[in-house]
Every structure is written in C-alpha cells, then in structure tokens.
Design an enzyme around this catalytic site. Structure first.
Site, PDB file in Angstrom:
ATOM      1  N   GLY A   1      39.987 -14.233  32.091  1.00 14.49           N
ATOM      2  CA  GLY A   1      38.525 -14.420  31.996  1.00 14.49           C
ATOM      3  C   GLY A   1      38.054 -14.887  30.909  1.00 14.49           C
ATOM      4  O   GLY A   1      38.732 -14.654  29.701  1.00 14.49           O
TER       5      GLY A   1
ATOM      6  N   ASP B   1      45.808 -10.113  35.321  1.00 14.08           N
ATOM      7  CA  ASP B   1      44.824 -10.704  36.121  1.00 14.08           C
ATOM      8  C   ASP B   1      45.086 -11.254  37.286  1.00 14.08           C
ATOM      9  O   ASP B   1      46.417 -11.687  37.558  1.00 14.08           O
ATOM     10  CB  ASP B   1      44.304 -12.155  35.159  1.00 14.08           C
ATOM     11  CG  ASP B   1      42.738 -12.440  35.615  1.00 14.08           C
ATOM     12  OD1 ASP B   1      42.373 -12.579  36.774  1.00 14.08           O
ATOM     13  OD2 ASP B   1      41.994 -12.524  34.713  1.00 14.08           O
TER      14      ASP B   1
ATOM     15  N   ALA C   1      34.726  -1.732  30.810  1.00 10.02           N
ATOM     16  CA  ALA C   1      33.484  -2.816  30.527  1.00 10.02           C
ATOM     17  C   ALA C   1      32.549  -2.231  31.540  1.00 10.02           C
ATOM     18  O   ALA C   1      32.820  -2.770  32.812  1.00 10.02           O
ATOM     19  CB  ALA C   1      34.031  -4.280  30.702  1.00 10.02           C
TER      20      ALA C   1
ATOM     21  N   TYR D   1      27.738  -5.229  42.556  1.00  9.88           N
ATOM     22  CA  TYR D   1      27.954  -5.140  41.264  1.00  9.88           C
ATOM     23  C   TYR D   1      27.457  -4.026  40.558  1.00  9.88           C
ATOM     24  O   TYR D   1      28.313  -3.458  39.735  1.00  9.88           O
ATOM     25  CB  TYR D   1      27.610  -6.752  40.777  1.00  9.88           C
ATOM     26  CG  TYR D   1      28.257  -6.787  39.137  1.00  9.88           C
ATOM     27  CD1 TYR D   1      29.480  -6.938  38.782  1.00  9.88           C
ATOM     28  CD2 TYR D   1      27.292  -6.549  38.098  1.00  9.88           C
ATOM     29  CE1 TYR D   1      29.950  -7.203  37.514  1.00  9.88           C
ATOM     30  CE2 TYR D   1      27.665  -7.029  36.731  1.00  9.88           C
ATOM     31  CZ  TYR D   1      28.830  -7.135  36.560  1.00  9.88           C
ATOM     32  OH  TYR D   1      29.277  -7.406  35.173  1.00  9.88           O
TER      33      TYR D   1
END
Length: 330
Positions: free
Chosen positions: A13, A34, A117, A148
């Site tokens: 990403g 990933d 994160a 999210y």
C-alpha cells in the site's frame, strides 16, 4: 551481527511501501505481507531484488505464520479510503478485528514489539479542535464510515488489552491525512481526487460548501514519526500529522494554481458523517519523540504532483472517475 527482522503488513500500500523503504534503509530484514486487495505490487517491485526483503501474499484476517525470529511488527493492513471501505466493508472490519488478533498473537509468540496504524477517524466528526489524544471522539457506529472508524477503535482496545494482560510491547499511532507519491488517484481521498481531476481536465469536486478543514502531512514526515514512536517506550496513542489546517475550498484553489489548469470548482452534497474539522494536536509527539513535520505543503504538493504527472497517459485514462453517490445513503 544478524539483521533485525520486521514484518510490515499492508506492505504494497501507499504507507506500507514507504515503511518498507525506510526499514530497508535502516538495514532491517523486511518481510512484507499484503493480500493486494487495495495494495499494488508496483509500489514495492524495486525491493524484490534485495536479499533482505521478502514478500508474502497473504490476508492477515487468516492465521499468520512467519518462520524465524521477529523483532518488530507494523500492522498497516487495512483499506484506508472511503471508496475502499464502502466497497469492502466486511473485509475492513475483519482486518481491524481478526487481523489485529492474529498479529498481536504473533507478537506475543515471537516476543516482538508491535505498532498498529490507527487513525484520526477514531475522533469521528470532532467537537474539539485540534484533536488531542485524550479526546474520545464523536463517532456514529452504524453510519457508512462506522466500519472503518469502529474497526480502528477496536484495534486500539485489543492492542491495549494485549499490552496490559499479556505484557506485549505495543505502540499505537493515530495517523492524520497523509499524502505523497504512490497514492492511488481513484481512492476517494481529497488530494489524489483533486489532482486526478486536474490531470484529466475535469472540474474539481468539493463536497459540502468547502468550509470543512483538513491537515495534510507529507509521507516522509509521517514515516519518521512512526519510526520514532516504534523505537520509543510510550504505549498509549500518539497523533502523527501536520497541524497546518486548511479548508477544502482553499485547498482546491491551491491545486488549481499548482497544476496550472483552468478548471472551476463544483460543489456536491457533503457525505454523511464527514468530519467538519481535522487537525492534530501534536504536543505529545513533540515532547515524547522530538518530532514535528518538516516538509511544508507547497514543497510536498509539488513532489506529489510531479509523481502523478509522471504516470502514463494510459494509466490516467484507466482511472475511472469516482464519486460518493452511495455515500449519502442511510
């Protein structure tokens, strides 16, 4: 002496790839992971020839096994833009729940330090500006952004539970709006959306009246802050971002000036639960990490625009124009 080994999830990403570069530069053995649901191997293809880089094509929502020792884990696997998490809401929730559980378990077994994160989205549509780490937020758990926002809030809670109950060495970074090379032009975030529209000769779309604010941090500054936090002794969340706040309307005018295009700004309805203000209080980062951003917006935008201009015309034409037509649905 053997190189220290670090696992970076979301390695293909935007942020993950820059973190891979940083840890290679620091002479770590980097293991990238990933599932490529939003990542792109082109972001890390320059690393494949290196003997201290390896890549696993794997979904961290499933059991994660990495042979050998691990010193550090950076969990950066997650869709991070509205277009992504509206399109794949279940996967977004799974990587923030099953994924973090798997990686914290791995950190415990390997006795590795893990940094996760998190995001300024844990503050929701804030009633406090700038947002300090002590602010608990104003989040709608059942709105379109809830998949999210709540995934990240759960991630933080799970991380602290593993720290307090199992003694895992954990760190939490709350990331504010970040930009730079390798962003995807069609991911729905404001900066690549504006630049993409300018490059395609389209008018710039502002949602709402343009008075909502954002604060943009250049990716190199962000990576430095993440690195310093990982190497620190602080276990609670730390904001990393640039407190230089600007309205979206003003930002659109900056992009028009930067690109030298003649487009006008058009306005569309503001999506549900879109935050009206976003500005980090970085007092903790300054005091604990001796960190603050160095790259000003004009400098960072020029680098980013030059990167996007370097993309082939064919690549730009392939990028379909996205809007938030489903975003206002209740």
């Amino acid at each position: 002496m053997a190189r220290k080994r670090v696992l970076i999830t979301g390695a293909a990403g935007f942020l993950g790839s820059h973190l891979c570069d940083r840890f290679i530069k620091e002479d770590f053995h980097v293991i990238g992971m990933d599932n490529l649901i939003t990542g792109d191997l082109a972001n890390i293809e320059h690393l494949f020839k290196l003997e201290n880089f390896e890549f696993y094509h794997h979904d961290v929502s499933k059991f994660v096994h990495v042979p050998g020792q691990l010193d550090y884990i950076l969990h950066f696997a997650s869709p991070a833009s509205p277009i992504d998490y509206l399109k794949i809401p279940i996967q977004t929730l799974k990587v923030g729940s099953l994924g973090i559980h798997n990686l914290l378990g791995l950190a415990r077994v390997k006795r590795a330090r893990i940094i996760i994160a998190s995001t300024s989205e844990v503050y929701g549509d804030p009633n406090v500006n700038p947002q300090p780490e002590e602010y608990w937020g104003n989040v709608n758990p059942v709105g379109p952004r809830g998949v999210y926002d709540e995934a990240k809030r759960f991630q933080e809670a799970m991380t602290m539970a593993y720290h307090t109950f199992h003694g895992v060495e954990t760190r939490i970074v709350r990331i504010f709006n970040t930009y730079g090379p390798r962003m995807r032009l069609n991911d729905g975030r404001v900066l690549p959306a504006f630049i993409g529209q300018a490059l395609r000769g389209e008018d710039l779309t502002v949602f709402g009246d343009g008075s909502q604010t954002r604060s943009f941090c250049y990716v190199d500054d962000l990576v430095e802050g993440i690195y310093r936090l990982l190497m620190s002794d602080y276990v609670y969340p730390v904001n990393i971002g640039n407190p230089d706040e600007i309205t979206i309307g003003q930002f659109a005018e900056e992009i028009i000036k930067l690109t030298g295009t003649k487009q006008k700004v058009i306005y569309k309805p503001l999506p549900q639960d879109d935050p009206k203000q976003r500005r980090p209080d970085i007092t903790k980062a300054k005091e604990l990490l001796n960190w603050e951003p160095k790259v000003n917006r004009a400098e960072g935008l020029k680098i980013t625009y030059d990167y996007f201009k370097s993309l082939s015309k064919e690549a730009l034409e392939k990028i379909e124009h996205k809007d938030f037509s489903n975003y206002n649905k209740k």
